[in-house]
Write an enzyme that holds these catalytic residues in place. Structure first.
Site, PDB file in Angstrom:
ATOM      1  N   GLY A   1      40.181  40.111  31.633  1.00  0.00           N
ATOM      2  CA  GLY A   1      40.741  40.237  31.918  1.00  0.00           C
ATOM      3  C   GLY A   1      42.121  39.143  32.444  1.00  0.00           C
ATOM      4  O   GLY A   1      40.783  38.559  33.413  1.00  0.00           O
ATOM      5  N   ASN A   2      43.248  39.442  32.520  1.00  0.00           N
ATOM      6  CA  ASN A   2      43.607  38.577  33.598  1.00  0.00           C
ATOM      7  C   ASN A   2      43.159  38.820  35.015  1.00  0.00           C
ATOM      8  O   ASN A   2      42.823  40.229  35.177  1.00  0.00           O
ATOM      9  CB  ASN A   2      44.640  38.639  33.850  1.00  0.00           C
ATOM     10  CG  ASN A   2      45.588  37.523  34.528  1.00  0.00           C
ATOM     11  OD1 ASN A   2      45.744  36.097  34.986  1.00  0.00           O
ATOM     12  ND2 ASN A   2      46.924  37.079  33.556  1.00  0.00           N
ATOM     13  N   ILE A   3      43.613  37.903  36.230  1.00  0.00           N
ATOM     14  CA  ILE A   3      43.017  38.462  37.863  1.00  0.00           C
ATOM     15  C   ILE A   3      43.796  39.379  38.345  1.00  0.00           C
ATOM     16  O   ILE A   3      45.358  40.035  37.786  1.00  0.00           O
ATOM     17  CB  ILE A   3      43.631  37.287  38.661  1.00  0.00           C
ATOM     18  CG1 ILE A   3      42.928  35.930  38.451  1.00  0.00           C
ATOM     19  CG2 ILE A   3      43.834  37.898  39.963  1.00  0.00           C
ATOM     20  CD1 ILE A   3      43.658  35.055  38.821  1.00  0.00           C
ATOM     21  N   THR A  19      37.425  47.900  39.077  1.00  0.00           N
ATOM     22  CA  THR A  19      37.745  49.411  38.877  1.00  0.00           C
ATOM     23  C   THR A  19      37.276  50.054  37.297  1.00  0.00           C
ATOM     24  O   THR A  19      36.384  50.391  37.824  1.00  0.00           O
ATOM     25  CB  THR A  19      38.959  49.768  38.816  1.00  0.00           C
ATOM     26  OG1 THR A  19      38.833  49.019  40.173  1.00  0.00           O
ATOM     27  CG2 THR A  19      39.511  51.243  39.029  1.00  0.00           C
ATOM     28  N   TYR A  68      42.750  27.864  44.707  1.00  0.00           N
ATOM     29  CA  TYR A  68      43.984  28.498  44.853  1.00  0.00           C
ATOM     30  C   TYR A  68      45.357  27.869  45.792  1.00  0.00           C
ATOM     31  O   TYR A  68      46.046  27.443  45.217  1.00  0.00           O
ATOM     32  CB  TYR A  68      44.182  29.678  45.157  1.00  0.00           C
ATOM     33  CG  TYR A  68      43.621  30.801  44.451  1.00  0.00           C
ATOM     34  CD1 TYR A  68      43.627  30.227  42.794  1.00  0.00           C
ATOM     35  CD2 TYR A  68      42.973  31.511  44.461  1.00  0.00           C
ATOM     36  CE1 TYR A  68      43.680  31.256  42.098  1.00  0.00           C
ATOM     37  CE2 TYR A  68      42.136  32.575  44.138  1.00  0.00           C
ATOM     38  CZ  TYR A  68      42.680  32.130  42.414  1.00  0.00           C
ATOM     39  OH  TYR A  68      41.963  32.957  41.228  1.00  0.00           O
ATOM     40  N   GLU A 101      31.252  41.443  34.798  1.00  0.00           N
ATOM     41  CA  GLU A 101      32.767  41.111  35.779  1.00  0.00           C
ATOM     42  C   GLU A 101      32.628  39.678  34.973  1.00  0.00           C
ATOM     43  O   GLU A 101      32.065  38.966  35.780  1.00  0.00           O
ATOM     44  CB  GLU A 101      32.984  41.251  36.767  1.00  0.00           C
ATOM     45  CG  GLU A 101      34.640  41.144  36.516  1.00  0.00           C
ATOM     46  CD  GLU A 101      35.162  41.549  38.724  1.00  0.00           C
ATOM     47  OE1 GLU A 101      36.292  41.339  38.379  1.00  0.00           O
ATOM     48  OE2 GLU A 101      33.902  41.938  39.220  1.00  0.00           O
ATOM     49  N   ARG A 102      32.726  39.385  33.637  1.00  0.00           N
ATOM     50  CA  ARG A 102      33.786  38.277  32.855  1.00  0.00           C
ATOM     51  C   ARG A 102      31.804  37.425  32.526  1.00  0.00           C
ATOM     52  O   ARG A 102      31.299  38.363  32.902  1.00  0.00           O
ATOM     53  CB  ARG A 102      34.701  37.774  34.213  1.00  0.00           C
ATOM     54  CG  ARG A 102      35.382  37.728  33.993  1.00  0.00           C
ATOM     55  CD  ARG A 102      36.608  36.589  34.090  1.00  0.00           C
ATOM     56  NE  ARG A 102      38.487  36.972  34.380  1.00  0.00           N
ATOM     57  CZ  ARG A 102      38.896  36.271  35.813  1.00  0.00           C
ATOM     58  NH1 ARG A 102      38.197  37.058  37.037  1.00  0.00           N
ATOM     59  NH2 ARG A 102      40.163  37.383  35.534  1.00  0.00           N
ATOM     60  N   GLU A 115      44.274  35.049  47.224  1.00  0.00           N
ATOM     61  CA  GLU A 115      45.256  35.148  46.277  1.00  0.00           C
ATOM     62  C   GLU A 115      46.623  34.886  46.482  1.00  0.00           C
ATOM     63  O   GLU A 115      47.953  34.920  45.811  1.00  0.00           O
ATOM     64  CB  GLU A 115      44.884  36.530  45.597  1.00  0.00           C
ATOM     65  CG  GLU A 115      43.198  36.580  44.893  1.00  0.00           C
ATOM     66  CD  GLU A 115      43.097  38.011  44.318  1.00  0.00           C
ATOM     67  OE1 GLU A 115      42.186  38.184  43.630  1.00  0.00           O
ATOM     68  OE2 GLU A 115      43.893  39.033  44.673  1.00  0.00           O
TER      69      GLU A 115
END
Length: 302
Positions: free
Chosen positions: A77-79, A85, A119, A156-157, A224
């Site tokens: 999923g996206n950031i 969670t 970033y 996770e990913r 972020e």
């Protein structure tokens, strides 16, 4: 060492699990339990609080799952879609090992914070970042279970999302040169050819970019703060192309959750679909006939 009877049982449980996942392919189950054909999946997130779907819309009969490793699940999923969670719901359950993204490793590569550099300037640092991400994901995704009783590994990913989502996004939007893209693609192909990086199931947390953007601002991770909404929109489109489009190269079954909702609602849907996520749904214990025993012996080279 495992007993032969244990391995036989594990193999047949795994096979029944995969069979059930393949049977679900092409079907959408709405929150009320009503099933409908998957061909009506919208190209963008639904306005409903959540739904569960199976994608891609293609023949998955050639998917083969080894019986000599745990069932592998990747949460995508996206950031700020809520992946960590979501994974925490399974952390204390027996027989399950969870692997969060190695963010601290990305923050300190001999003193260099690659995440912050990325970033700050994607055009300059995406190549180095993706190289290191592929390496760390390979180390995680090929790690052996810590316990002999582990039957499920949740990541996770994955290497797959690094290649088909993030690298594609970077190349499509001119953040990375074509030569760098080609090198990273060869890197991925080598890993796939020389290591078992296969997944048995993908859970896609489908989150509108605008919602992800607001969540990023609330959680306040230092690196972020530099992420623009446009970047999240680009990543969303990459996830949609990889996991939701009919022409996707993905051959792994996908469970889709819309997560434009509260944590409590997502957790409730997680509970309701726990058996599917863990490959446990409708498992059956079957008697093993002699012919099947011989086939398994040959496969495991006893």
């Amino acid at each position: 060492m495992f007993s032969f009877s244990f391995i036989l049982s594990f193999c047949f449980l795994r096979c029944s699990c995969v069979k059930h996942l393949l049977e679900m392919e092409g079907v959408i189950t709405a929150s009320g339990g009503v099933k409908r054909n998957a061909s009506i999946i919208a190209p963008s997130p639904s306005k409903k609080p959540y739904f569960v779907g199976i994608s891609p819309l293609k023949d998955l009969t050639k998917v083969k799952t080894p019986c000599d490793r745990p069932f592998r699940v990747s949460i995508e999923g996206n950031i700020a879609a809520g992946k960590s969670t979501f994974i925490k719901f399974f952390e204390e359950k027996p027989g399950i090992e969870t692997y969060l993204e190695p963010i601290e490793s990305w923050r300190n590569v001999n003193g260099h914070n690659l995440l912050d550099l990325l970033y700050t300037d994607k055009d300059e640092w995406l190549r180095a970042f993706e190289n290191y991400v592929l390496l760390t994901r390979l180390m995680v995704q090929t790690s052996k279970p810590k316990s002999s009783s582990t039957t499920v590994q949740i990541f996770e990913r994955s290497l797959q999302s690094s290649r088909y989502c993030f690298l594609e996004q970077g190349y499509t939007n001119n953040h990375i040169h074509g030569a760098d893209y080609a090198v990273l693609d060869q890197w991925y192909k080598w890993a796939r050819a020389n290591h078992d990086i296969s997944l048995d199931l993908i859970v896609y947390l489908r989150c509108p970019p605008e919602v992800a953007y607001e969540r990023i601002k609330k959680r306040g991770r230092p690196e972020e703060t530099k992420i623009p909404l446009q970047y999240l929109q680009e990543l969303h489109e990459s996830h949609e192309k990889w996991l939701m489009s009919e022409d996707s190269s993905n051959t792994t079954p996908v469970i889709v959750f819309n997560v434009d909702t509260t944590i409590e609602q997502v957790q409730e849907q997680c509970k309701l679909n726990e058996d599917k996520i863990l490959g446990l749904d409708k498992r059956e214990v079957k008697n093993v006939d002699e012919e099947s025993k011989e086939k398994i012996k040959k496969t495991l080279k006893f």
